[in-house]
Design a protein around this motif. Structure first.
Motif, PDB file in Angstrom:
ATOM      1  N   ASP A 176      -4.479  -7.622 -15.384  1.00  0.00           N
ATOM      2  CA  ASP A 176      -3.820  -8.382 -14.325  1.00  0.00           C
ATOM      3  C   ASP A 176      -3.071  -7.418 -13.418  1.00  0.00           C
ATOM      4  OD1 ASP A 176      -4.596 -10.958 -15.314  1.00  0.00           O
ATOM      5  OD2 ASP A 176      -3.052 -10.762 -16.872  1.00  0.00           O
ATOM      6  N   ARG A 197     -12.356  -2.889 -11.558  1.00  0.00           N
ATOM      7  CA  ARG A 197     -12.985  -4.039 -12.208  1.00  0.00           C
ATOM      8  C   ARG A 197     -14.297  -4.421 -11.542  1.00  0.00           C
ATOM      9  NH1 ARG A 197      -7.445  -7.483 -11.921  1.00  0.00           N
ATOM     10  NH2 ARG A 197      -7.601  -6.489  -9.875  1.00  0.00           N
ATOM     11  N   SER A 198     -14.342  -4.283 -10.235  1.00  0.00           N
ATOM     12  CA  SER A 198     -15.519  -4.754  -9.497  1.00  0.00           C
ATOM     13  C   SER A 198     -16.375  -3.637  -8.915  1.00  0.00           C
ATOM     14  CB  SER A 198     -15.073  -5.688  -8.362  1.00  0.00           C
ATOM     15  OG  SER A 198     -14.119  -5.049  -7.519  1.00  0.00           O
ATOM     16  N   PRO A 219     -10.516  -5.440 -18.608  1.00  0.00           N
ATOM     17  CA  PRO A 219      -9.925  -6.321 -17.589  1.00  0.00           C
ATOM     18  C   PRO A 219      -8.403  -6.216 -17.636  1.00  0.00           C
ATOM     19  CG  PRO A 219     -10.593  -7.593 -19.496  1.00  0.00           C
ATOM     20  CD  PRO A 219     -11.072  -6.189 -19.746  1.00  0.00           C
ATOM     21  N   ALA A 249      -7.736   1.032 -18.004  1.00  0.00           N
ATOM     22  CA  ALA A 249      -7.697   0.203 -16.798  1.00  0.00           C
ATOM     23  C   ALA A 249      -8.130   1.015 -15.580  1.00  0.00           C
ATOM     24  CB  ALA A 249      -6.298  -0.364 -16.596  1.00  0.00           C
ATOM     25  N   LYS A 289      -1.586  -5.608 -19.009  1.00  0.00           N
ATOM     26  CA  LYS A 289      -2.691  -5.849 -19.929  1.00  0.00           C
ATOM     27  C   LYS A 289      -2.145  -6.427 -21.225  1.00  0.00           C
ATOM     28  CE  LYS A 289      -6.671  -5.902 -21.937  1.00  0.00           C
ATOM     29  NZ  LYS A 289      -7.659  -6.947 -21.577  1.00  0.00           N
TER      30      LYS A 289
END
Length: 285
Positions: free
Chosen positions: A57, A68-69, A55, A49, A12
């Motif tokens: 990576d 995230r989803s 958001p 996270a 992040k």
């Protein structure tokens, strides 16, 4: 059984600042994990996270889901409590219970009310009328009434004195935790969770610098009160920390066989706080 939390290359960044730097770890079911680091180390960003609040990576799975989803689905099985002092002073006990019942699908109102009935809390009582201990009891009532698979606690006892901190963790262990639940705790109070956690992760500058189950620490890290005649030989074994008080030298070793150290002096199990400080320094004495 698959991990409750699994991270691979979790990263992040905030502009040019890297808050979490390519970390990988797993947390199994039925564990109590202490995520320990100084201010700005990345521990709260890691929790955000995991909770799907930011958001990031890399690959992160929480209860098999990408936060995230699938955050809405994930939060049906997750409970999150931050600093117990954050409740607004004007809110009443029954209003807190009403709010949590309205937002968490697995909140058991009857269970919360049963717990509250065994305290000095009253439904009409406002937070500003409560002692710190009562605020702790209210938070515990909320926690224990949520059938969550993962409980995330971010500095949960911040600002409380030692009596209320111990009460919080004792009730958490005795009345809430079981083999089907997993708990992640961040705190600055290392000593208070040393006998609570099953696993620890030290985080520094956004990187996990130590991840161990507690039962292996006593084999990996050994403290030696070194006799004056053995200081030179001890230094040759590269202690990760050394301190001298009143002429007595104590050294901390990482991964050196116990048999090899026994000839140097008295062996002791180090405090978790001493291991933390030595690991954060990252240098030999």
């Amino acid at each position: 059984m698959s991990a409750v939390v699994s991270a691979v290359g979790l990263t992040k960044r905030y502009g040019k600042t890297t808050a979490v730097d390519n970390v990988s770890f797993e947390i199994a079911q039925g564990r109590i994990v202490g995520l320990i680091g100084a201010n700005g180390s990345g521990k709260t960003t890691t929790l955000k996270a995991i909770l799907g609040l930011i958001p990031f990576d890399g690959v992160l799975r929480v209860l098999g889901l990408d936060p995230r989803s699938h955050r809405d689905e994930l939060m049906e099985s997750v409970s999150f409590i931050a600093d117990v002092a954050v409740l607004p002073r004007w809110i009443r006990v029954r209003e807190v219970v009403d709010f949590v019942a309205g937002v968490h699908p697995k909140f058991d109102r009857a269970k919360a009310e049963r717990y509250i009935a065994n305290t000095k809390l009253k439904a009409s009582m406002k937070v500003k009328e409560m002692s710190k201990g009562m605020v702790v009891q209210l938070h515990l009532a909320l926690i224990m009434a949520v059938d969550a698979k993962l409980l995330v606690l971010d500095e949960p006892t911040l600002g409380l004195d030692i009596i209320y901190r111990k009460q919080f963790y004792r009730s958490l262990l005795e009345d809430y935790f079981d083999a089907k639940k997993t708990i992640i705790i961040t705190t600055h109070q290392i000593e208070e969770i040393e006998h609570v956690i099953t696993d620890l992760m030290f985080i520094r500058d956004g990187r996990i610098v130590l991840q161990e189950p507690m039962e292996s620490l006593t084999e990996r890290f050994i403290e030696v009160r070194v006799g004056q005649e053995a200081v030179e030989a001890a230094m040759a074994l590269k202690p990760i920390d050394s301190r001298t008080v009143l002429g007595q030298t104590t050294m901390l070793f990482d991964g050196v066989p116990r048999k090899q150290l026994s000839a140097l002096g008295e062996l002791r199990i180090p405090a978790l706080a001493d291991v933390f400080v030595a690991t954060m320094k990252g240098v030999s004495a």
